[in-house]
Scaffold this motif. Sequence first.
Motif, PDB file in Angstrom:
ATOM      1  N   THR A   6      96.414 -60.173  51.032  1.00 43.08           N
ATOM      2  CA  THR A   6      97.789 -59.650  50.507  1.00 43.08           C
ATOM      3  C   THR A   6      97.613 -59.710  49.014  1.00 43.08           C
ATOM      4  N   GLU A   7      98.722 -59.355  48.201  1.00 43.58           N
ATOM      5  CA  GLU A   7      98.638 -59.599  46.782  1.00 43.58           C
ATOM      6  C   GLU A   7      98.461 -61.005  46.443  1.00 43.58           C
ATOM      7  N   ASP A   8      98.700 -61.784  47.219  1.00 44.69           N
ATOM      8  CA  ASP A   8      98.450 -63.330  46.816  1.00 44.69           C
ATOM      9  C   ASP A   8      97.058 -63.554  46.540  1.00 44.69           C
ATOM     10  N   ASN A   9      96.112 -63.060  47.219  1.00 44.65           N
ATOM     11  CA  ASN A   9      94.616 -63.203  47.388  1.00 44.65           C
ATOM     12  C   ASN A   9      94.117 -62.637  45.934  1.00 44.65           C
ATOM     13  N   ILE A  10      94.690 -61.718  45.321  1.00 42.85           N
ATOM     14  CA  ILE A  10      94.118 -61.152  44.129  1.00 42.85           C
ATOM     15  C   ILE A  10      94.523 -62.142  42.869  1.00 42.85           C
ATOM     16  N   LYS A  11      93.583 -62.667  42.397  1.00 44.36           N
ATOM     17  CA  LYS A  11      93.630 -63.751  41.215  1.00 44.36           C
ATOM     18  C   LYS A  11      93.158 -62.972  39.956  1.00 44.36           C
ATOM     19  N   SER A  12      93.970 -63.468  38.846  1.00 48.26           N
ATOM     20  CA  SER A  12      93.498 -62.945  37.485  1.00 48.26           C
ATOM     21  C   SER A  12      92.957 -64.220  36.635  1.00 48.26           C
ATOM     22  N   LEU A  13      91.842 -64.056  36.168  1.00 50.47           N
ATOM     23  CA  LEU A  13      91.517 -65.527  35.589  1.00 50.47           C
ATOM     24  C   LEU A  13      91.237 -64.991  34.025  1.00 50.47           C
ATOM     25  N   GLU A  14      91.695 -66.107  33.332  1.00 46.24           N
ATOM     26  CA  GLU A  14      91.385 -66.104  31.770  1.00 46.24           C
ATOM     27  C   GLU A  14      89.978 -66.179  31.587  1.00 46.24           C
ATOM     28  N   TRP A  15      89.567 -65.512  30.204  1.00 47.55           N
ATOM     29  CA  TRP A  15      88.038 -65.435  30.127  1.00 47.55           C
ATOM     30  C   TRP A  15      87.200 -66.528  30.105  1.00 47.55           C
ATOM     31  N   HIS A  16      87.890 -67.620  29.682  1.00 47.28           N
ATOM     32  CA  HIS A  16      86.937 -69.003  29.714  1.00 47.28           C
ATOM     33  C   HIS A  16      86.884 -69.589  31.176  1.00 47.28           C
ATOM     34  N   GLU A  17      88.028 -69.463  31.750  1.00 50.43           N
ATOM     35  CA  GLU A  17      88.008 -69.835  33.281  1.00 50.43           C
ATOM     36  C   GLU A  17      86.759 -68.993  34.073  1.00 50.43           C
ATOM     37  N   HIS A  18      86.746 -67.806  33.922  1.00 51.26           N
ATOM     38  CA  HIS A  18      85.627 -66.847  34.631  1.00 51.26           C
ATOM     39  C   HIS A  18      84.138 -67.306  34.310  1.00 51.26           C
ATOM     40  N   ILE A  19      83.873 -67.797  32.931  1.00 49.86           N
ATOM     41  CA  ILE A  19      82.651 -68.296  32.453  1.00 49.86           C
ATOM     42  C   ILE A  19      82.409 -69.643  32.965  1.00 49.86           C
ATOM     43  N   ARG A  20      83.301 -70.531  33.113  1.00 50.38           N
ATOM     44  CA  ARG A  20      83.316 -71.964  33.624  1.00 50.38           C
ATOM     45  C   ARG A  20      83.186 -71.850  35.245  1.00 50.38           C
ATOM     46  N   MET A  21      83.805 -70.595  35.653  1.00 52.03           N
ATOM     47  CA  MET A  21      83.672 -70.697  37.292  1.00 52.03           C
ATOM     48  C   MET A  21      82.332 -70.230  37.528  1.00 52.03           C
ATOM     49  N   ARG A  22      81.822 -69.230  36.906  1.00 48.66           N
ATOM     50  CA  ARG A  22      80.511 -68.439  37.143  1.00 48.66           C
ATOM     51  C   ARG A  22      79.791 -68.572  35.812  1.00 48.66           C
ATOM     52  N   PRO A  23      79.380 -69.822  35.499  1.00 50.32           N
ATOM     53  CA  PRO A  23      78.302 -70.096  34.380  1.00 50.32           C
ATOM     54  C   PRO A  23      77.068 -69.456  34.625  1.00 50.32           C
ATOM     55  N   GLY A  24      76.454 -69.202  35.659  1.00 55.55           N
ATOM     56  CA  GLY A  24      75.109 -68.681  35.944  1.00 55.55           C
ATOM     57  C   GLY A  24      75.171 -67.320  35.694  1.00 55.55           C
ATOM     58  N   MET A  25      76.292 -66.565  35.576  1.00 59.92           N
ATOM     59  CA  MET A  25      76.275 -65.094  35.488  1.00 59.92           C
ATOM     60  C   MET A  25      75.943 -65.079  33.855  1.00 59.92           C
ATOM     61  N   TYR A  26      76.291 -65.860  33.039  1.00 61.31           N
ATOM     62  CA  TYR A  26      76.224 -65.762  31.543  1.00 61.31           C
ATOM     63  C   TYR A  26      74.913 -66.729  31.037  1.00 61.31           C
ATOM     64  N   ILE A  27      74.478 -67.548  31.567  1.00 56.37           N
ATOM     65  CA  ILE A  27      73.633 -68.570  30.944  1.00 56.37           C
ATOM     66  C   ILE A  27      72.549 -68.786  31.904  1.00 56.37           C
ATOM     67  N   GLY A  28      72.352 -68.353  33.078  1.00 54.02           N
ATOM     68  CA  GLY A  28      71.373 -68.568  34.294  1.00 54.02           C
ATOM     69  C   GLY A  28      71.762 -70.135  34.791  1.00 54.02           C
ATOM     70  N   LYS A  29      70.579 -70.590  34.912  1.00 54.43           N
ATOM     71  CA  LYS A  29      70.876 -71.960  35.474  1.00 54.43           C
ATOM     72  C   LYS A  29      71.400 -72.946  34.654  1.00 54.43           C
ATOM     73  N   LEU A  30      71.845 -74.139  35.235  1.00 54.53           N
ATOM     74  CA  LEU A  30      72.500 -75.122  34.543  1.00 54.53           C
ATOM     75  C   LEU A  30      71.622 -76.106  33.954  1.00 54.53           C
ATOM     76  N   GLY A  31      71.181 -76.978  34.991  1.00 54.08           N
ATOM     77  CA  GLY A  31      69.997 -77.843  34.540  1.00 54.08           C
ATOM     78  C   GLY A  31      70.479 -79.056  33.960  1.00 54.08           C
ATOM     79  N   ASP A  32      69.457 -80.217  33.560  1.00 53.73           N
ATOM     80  CA  ASP A  32      69.779 -81.324  32.913  1.00 53.73           C
ATOM     81  C   ASP A  32      69.026 -81.354  31.406  1.00 53.73           C
ATOM     82  N   GLY A  33      68.073 -80.389  30.996  1.00 58.37           N
ATOM     83  CA  GLY A  33      67.313 -80.196  29.752  1.00 58.37           C
ATOM     84  C   GLY A  33      65.831 -80.461  30.273  1.00 58.37           C
ATOM     85  N   GLN A  34      65.375 -80.697  31.410  1.00 60.01           N
ATOM     86  CA  GLN A  34      64.059 -81.020  31.692  1.00 60.01           C
ATOM     87  C   GLN A  34      63.202 -79.810  31.840  1.00 60.01           C
ATOM     88  N   SER A  35      63.871 -78.645  31.881  1.00 63.57           N
ATOM     89  CA  SER A  35      63.203 -77.241  31.868  1.00 63.57           C
ATOM     90  C   SER A  35      63.768 -76.439  30.683  1.00 63.57           C
TER      91      SER A  35
END
Length: 616
Positions: A6-35
């Motif tokens: 239904t309409e309740d399943n449709i979500k609109s995210l702020e620009w920063h929310e989308h990046i934080r939810m799907r960081p891999g789309m923007y910067i690849g893998k996360l990691g800890d700095g070892q690579s």
Amino acid sequence: MAVRYTEDNIKSLEWHEHIRMRPGMYIGKLGDGQSPDDGIYVLAKEIIDNSIDEFVMGAGKKIEITIEDREVRVRDYGRGIPLGKVVDCVSKMNTGGKYDSEAFQKSVGLNGVGTKAVNALSDKFIVQSFRDGKCKKAEFSKGVLIKEYGECKSDEKTGTEIIFTPDATIFNKNYRYLPAYMEEKIWNYAYLNTGLTLVMNGKVYTSEDGLLDLLKGRVDDTLRYPIAHLKTKDIEIAFTHGNQYGEHYFSFVNGQHTTQGGTHQQAFREGFVKGVRDHFKKDLDPSDIRNCIIAAIAVRIQEPVFESQTKTKLGSTTTAPGGPSLRTWIVDFVSTEVDNYLHKYPEAEKALLTRIQQSERERKDIAGIRKLANERARKANLNNKKLRDCKVHLTDAKNPVHKETMIFLTEGDSASGTLTKARNVQNQAVFSLRGKPLNSFGLTKKVVYENEEFNLLQHALDIENGLDSLRYDKVIIATDADVDGMHIRLLLMTFFLQFFPELVEQRHLYILQTPLFRVRNSKKNKVLYCYDETERDEAAQVLAGKDLEISRFKGLGEINPDEFRQFIGETMRLESVVSPPDASLGKMLGYYMGKNTPERQNRIVQNLRANAVEEL
């Protein structure tokens, strides 16, 4: 029964929310700095790239970079962000100067997303612009504007300053910037932008001769002829031949280090062969021409198309929209200039032909044993007990997970058995070694076919004729955390660096980091796995109590498959195998794996004594 939609399943995210939810789309893998391709380096690169683009456009000849703890500061002396657009440029998607092709003709980043991704993924993000005696400043946290300052007078030189701290809740909590990885990136910026001065933590990086300087820092004294260096406005190449097997390339597009190569690198390889054949008027074998080549190519094109947001492989086919074929442009330039160079320098011409003839003789000498070895390998592959293969491979381009495929190289039945039971059969393969591999330093490629284990490994990876048919994106060395395990790790690294260096240079070789300690409190029903003594001590404090248990893992076989599954899943810790930016491969292998045992021994003893004194 179908799930309600239904309409309740449709979500609109702020620009920063989308990046934080799907960081891999923007910067690849996360990691800890070892690579070197971990996300924290991508964040730094995105900001530095903007400053580089200012220099390319003729504004600002100096960039200052400071990395202190986890805070990164980048200050350039370019044109500065227009004061009225400071907030918009770092926080509004589809807003930025790089959409204006007049302002940024041949920029690294053309999508206007990079700075926004850094903002959204940073716990602290401060931007300040200086223009015409005025400044504008804004502070953000996780993409949310915290404070916007009004315009004020300033005596600062024109330019932009950005300060950010990657968000530890997004990245690994123990992340850190490794100096060696950052230094490699800064040196590359210097080589590709002659006349630019970069200062990182007080050290100055600059280059007068571009790619010539890059190769000088990467080669030893066994070059067959002086490094050739040729350039025009939008293309620069440098090349020579040494004595190391394989093909060694450093390729760049608009200042971006394309570690996975792409259209431009392939065109260089084709153009080089054509130029040599045209010059000698002989149908020489391409593998003989390119064997032991050490080369660099940098091009600048409009609107480059990369295969991912992290821009490690070029996919463009044209130099500009509606322009000539990228391949044709590079092939014509390289073939013509190589031919001209060999006419101009007879000594280089003679040395190159001698190198080609030597490669041809060696190839023919091992043709017989190569044929027999390949036949044995094909028979073994029908029932190869060393290889527990996966279902998806890097060459399965139509499969969406093909780029995540990997193979673990491990020693012994115990460790390989654990890995085999714990792995994901879809994209994780296991290759079992019989024992310690042969030290292959200084040997000819004949040993790859004579040694059954090396031959089977080469066929399992399918790299006999180069990386075009490589079956796994990640080749992961997984050994025990003891002296024997470390020795096996070094022997395998030597094998790849000696005979297949491009596997390392294109960032396909990794080391698996597994926990050294298990910290458990049965009463609290909690278990923490620790990769070093510091993590162990912190975990012991968290789980403190009379039921606290601390176990030390001595080998991979000691870890049960259910536990091990956690260490090769989404949170797997991998360390990329890379060569230092100023290291000659031949000298490095000669020192660590050659026969200079007394020299190595003395250095080890001296360092041990120094450490002992410090501890006392």
